[in-house]
Scaffold this motif. Structure first.
Motif, mmCIF file in Angstrom:
data_model
loop_
_atom_site.group_PDB
_atom_site.id
_atom_site.type_symbol
_atom_site.label_atom_id
_atom_site.label_comp_id
_atom_site.label_asym_id
_atom_site.label_seq_id
_atom_site.Cartn_x
_atom_site.Cartn_y
_atom_site.Cartn_z
ATOM 1 N N ALA A 164 0.835 -1.200 0.000
ATOM 2 C CA ALA A 164 0.000 0.000 0.000
ATOM 3 C C ALA A 164 0.869 1.248 0.000
ATOM 4 O O ALA A 164 1.943 1.287 0.609
ATOM 5 C CB ALA A 164 -0.923 -0.014 1.207
ATOM 6 N N LYS A 165 0.397 2.289 -0.677
ATOM 7 C CA LYS A 165 1.196 3.491 -0.848
ATOM 8 C C LYS A 165 0.993 4.517 0.257
ATOM 9 O O LYS A 165 1.740 5.502 0.332
ATOM 10 C CB LYS A 165 0.881 4.119 -2.209
ATOM 11 C CG LYS A 165 1.250 3.221 -3.378
ATOM 12 C CD LYS A 165 0.900 3.877 -4.715
ATOM 13 C CE LYS A 165 1.269 2.967 -5.881
ATOM 14 N NZ LYS A 165 0.915 3.592 -7.191
ATOM 15 N N SER A 166 -0.028 4.322 1.079
ATOM 16 C CA SER A 166 -0.273 5.296 2.141
ATOM 17 C C SER A 166 -0.920 4.602 3.331
ATOM 18 O O SER A 166 -1.460 3.500 3.215
ATOM 19 C CB SER A 166 -1.191 6.415 1.638
ATOM 20 O OG SER A 166 -2.486 5.901 1.337
ATOM 21 N N GLU A 190 -3.577 5.585 4.754
ATOM 22 C CA GLU A 190 -5.026 5.555 4.500
ATOM 23 C C GLU A 190 -5.401 4.315 3.691
ATOM 24 O O GLU A 190 -6.400 3.653 3.969
ATOM 25 C CB GLU A 190 -5.448 6.819 3.753
ATOM 26 C CG GLU A 190 -6.951 6.882 3.503
ATOM 27 C CD GLU A 190 -7.356 8.131 2.739
ATOM 28 O OE1 GLU A 190 -8.555 8.295 2.475
ATOM 29 O OE2 GLU A 190 -6.457 8.946 2.397
ATOM 30 N N GLU A 191 -4.597 4.004 2.680
ATOM 31 C CA GLU A 191 -4.857 2.822 1.857
ATOM 32 C C GLU A 191 -4.709 1.549 2.677
ATOM 33 O O GLU A 191 -5.480 0.600 2.525
ATOM 34 C CB GLU A 191 -3.900 2.804 0.664
ATOM 35 C CG GLU A 191 -4.202 1.690 -0.336
ATOM 36 C CD GLU A 191 -3.294 1.736 -1.550
ATOM 37 O OE1 GLU A 191 -3.249 0.738 -2.291
ATOM 38 O OE2 GLU A 191 -2.613 2.779 -1.738
ATOM 39 N N LYS A 192 -3.732 1.531 3.579
ATOM 40 C CA LYS A 192 -3.539 0.364 4.445
ATOM 41 C C LYS A 192 -4.761 0.133 5.325
ATOM 42 O O LYS A 192 -5.199 -1.004 5.514
ATOM 43 C CB LYS A 192 -2.292 0.560 5.320
ATOM 44 C CG LYS A 192 -0.974 0.502 4.562
ATOM 45 C CD LYS A 192 0.216 0.697 5.504
ATOM 46 C CE LYS A 192 1.529 0.643 4.735
ATOM 47 N NZ LYS A 192 2.702 0.827 5.640
ATOM 48 N N LYS A 208 -7.840 1.020 4.711
ATOM 49 C CA LYS A 208 -8.943 0.553 3.875
ATOM 50 C C LYS A 208 -8.830 -0.948 3.600
ATOM 51 O O LYS A 208 -9.820 -1.676 3.618
ATOM 52 C CB LYS A 208 -8.968 1.321 2.552
ATOM 53 C CG LYS A 208 -9.467 2.748 2.682
ATOM 54 C CD LYS A 208 -9.541 3.417 1.313
ATOM 55 C CE LYS A 208 -10.083 4.836 1.434
ATOM 56 N NZ LYS A 208 -10.159 5.499 0.104
#
Length: 437
Positions: A385-387, A389-391, A393
Motif C-alpha cells: 500500500a502506498k499510504s 489511509e490505503e492500508k 482501507k
C-alpha cells in the motif's frame, strides 16, 4: 346383367367432379424472422405491480416463487433486468467488490485442488450470475501468475440480464457482440489477452467440458416456495391483494401442488415448523454435481445461508437496508438464505447408475479464508500500500469479510468434487474445508 357384372358395377369407383374435390383446410402463414422482432416500447410496458395485480385477478393468489420470478426477471421491469444494482450506490455489495483478496483466494483454491486430479488445461471457467465480473477479473490475475495463456482457457458466463451482460462485457473484453439465435450463446467477446468469452441464459447450454463452476451469491436469489406446518399439515404461504389492493401474505386453505411435490422426506426432516424450498436451486445443484462428475472439474458455491436450522428468511434489500419484500416490488433485491442441507441432498448421491458428486461443506467464510492463508495475502497487500489511509482501507475490507457479526459467519462455502476424487480427498483433504496439518 348377371350378378357378377352387377357386383362389379357397384364396386367401381364413382367420381363426382367438384362435389368430391378436396379443399385445403388451412392457410399458409409466413413466420416472422426472429432476428427482426423487437421488444415493446419500455414506456408502454406495464409496471411490476400492474402485472402482479393482473396475475392475481386471473389466477388467484401467487406463490412466493411466482412473485419472485416476476419481480426479478420480468423482461422490461425486472429488478435485475434494467439497472446495475451492485456496489455502494446500489442496494447491496458483494465480497469481490469489497476486496481483491477474496477473488484471488478463490483462484488459488481452484488451482490447488485441480492439481490433485490433472493439469487443468484446457479449462472452462463457468460463473453463474457474474455480477460486475470483478470475481473473474481477480481469478484471471491469479491464473496469469500460474502460467495460463489465452488458448488454455475460456470464460462462460450464465447471465439472464442483458444490462448486466453489457456491463460484464465492457469490463472483461476489448471486443464483444451479440450473436444470432442459432447459437447456444447470445453474446461473445474477447479479452485483451485473447481469452474467448461467451454468455448464456441457461447453464444447460454451456458446453460439457472440464470446468471450474463458480456460484457466488447466486442461489440466494432463486425463487423459493414458503411453507408452514399447521394442525392440518403443511400449507403454502401465498401472496394476495387486500381490500385496498395492497400485497399481503395468506396461507393456503388446502394442500397446493408444491406441498405435494416438494414437502416430503428428506426435505421436511426434523421438527421444523417453517420451510423454504427452491426447486430451481435443487435442479441447478444437481446439474453442477452431474457435470463435475461426468466431465471433470470443481464447483464452488459461496452464499449466505444455513444448514437446515432456519425456515423464514425471505426479505428484501434496498440501499443496503432490509425492507418489506412486498413493498414497491421491482425496486428492491428479493432474497432468501440458502439452505445448504438441501443443496447437499441434491448434489450428493449413493454410487450407482446415476452420477453424483463428493460434497464438502458448508463451512463459514471466516474458516475458509483463514484456512486458505488469506492473512498472508492480506499482509502483502498492506505492505504494498502506498499510504496509511490505503492500508487502513485494506484492513477494514478484510475485517468485513471475516468479522463474525458481518460476513464471516453468515456466508458459507460448499464444494462439489468428482466421485472419483473420494479416495484422493481422504489422503489430501480439501483445502479451506479442513484444518491444515
Amino acid at each position: 346383367m348377371n350378378s357378377r357384372n352387377l357386383f362389379r358395377a357397384l364396386t367401381k369407383p364413382l367420381f363426382i367432379h367438384n362435389m368430391c374435390k378436396r379443399q385445403k383446410g388451412y392457410k399458409v402463414v409466413k413466420r416472422p424472422d426472429p432476428s427482426t422482432l423487437k421488444m415493446p416500447n419500455l414506456a408502454d410496458a406495464p409496471s411490476i405491480m400492474d402485472i402482479i395485480k393482473e396475475k392475481v385477478r386471473l389466477n388467484g393468489p401467487l406463490t412466493v416463487a411466482e412473485y419472485m420470478n416476476i419481480v426479478i426477471t420480468n423482461p422490461t421491469e425486472g429488478y435485475y433486468m434494467k439497472k446495475d444494482v451492485i456496489g455502494e450506490t446500489g442496494d447491496f455489495i458483494t465480497s469481490p467488490e469489497i476486496s481483491q483478496l477474496f477473488g484471488e483466494i478463490l483462484g488459488v483454491w481452484f488451482y490447488a485442488e485441480t492439481q490433485k486430479m490433472c493439469s487443468g488445461k484446457p479449462l472452462q471457467i463457468v460463473e453463474l450470475g457474474p455480477g460486475k465480473a470483478t470475481l473473474l477479473i481477480d481469478i484471471l490475475r491469479v491464473l496469469n501468475r500460474y502460467g495460463y495463456k489465452a488458448n488454455d482457457l475460456s470464460l462462460h458466463l450464465v447471465e439472464i440480464s442483458s444490462t448486466m451482460q453489457l456491463l460484464q462485457a465492457n469490463r472483461l473484453c476489448v471486443t464483444h457482440k451479440e450473436t444470432g439465435l442459432e447459437l447456444p450463446y447470445n453474446h461473445e467477446g474477447e479479452t485483451a489477452s485473447g481469452i474467448k468469452v461467451y454468455w448464456y441464459n441457461d447453464l444447460k447450454k454451456v458446453p460439457n467440458n472440464f470446468s471450474w463452476y463458480i456460484a457466488h451469491e447466486f442461489f440466494d436469489v432463486l425463487p423459493i416456495h414458503k411453507f408452514e406446518k399447521t394442525e392440518k399439515g403443511w400449507r403454502e404461504i401465498l401472496i394476495d391483494l387486500d381490500a385496498n389492493g395492497k400485497l399481503q401474505y395468506r396461507i393456503a386453505a388446502n394442500e397446493t401442488q408444491s406441498v405435494k411435490v416438494l414437502v416430503r422426506p428428506p426435505l421436511d426432516a426434523g421438527d421444523r415448523m417453517e420451510l423454504e424450498i427452491s426447486p430451481r436451486a435443487l435442479g441447478i445443484a444437481r446439474q453442477l454435481a452431474n457435470r463435475v462428475d461426468q466431465h471433470g472439474g470443481l464447483a464452488l458455491i459461496a452464499d449466505y445461508g444455513h444448514n437446515g436450522e432456519k425456515g423464514d428468511t425471505f426479505r428484501a434489500f434496498h440501499k443496503h437496508k432490509v425492507v418489506d419484500p412486498l413493498e414497491n416490488p421491482g425496486e428492491a433485491d428479493l432474497t432468501a438464505d440458502v439452505d445448504f442441507s438441501q443443496l447437499r441432498i441434491s448434489g450428493s448421491m449413493t454410487p450407482g447408475e446415476e452420477n453424483y458428486a463428493v460434497v464438502v461443506g458448508p463451512v463459514k467464510q471466516i474458516e475458509f479464508l483463514e484456512r486458505m492463508q488469506a492473512g498472508v495475502r492480506l499482509q502483502v497487500l498492506i505492505d504494498n500500500a502506498k499510504s496509511d489511509e490505503e492500508k487502513e482501507k485494506i484492513k477494514a475490507a478484510y475485517e468485513m469479510l471475516v468479522d463474525p457479526k458481518k460476513m464471516g459467519e453468515r456466508f458459507k462455502f460448499m464444494a462439489f468434487y468428482p466421485s472419483a476424487m473420494a479416495p484422493i480427498l481422504q489422503k489430501f483433504p480439501p483445502l479451506g474445508f479442513s484444518t491444515p496439518k
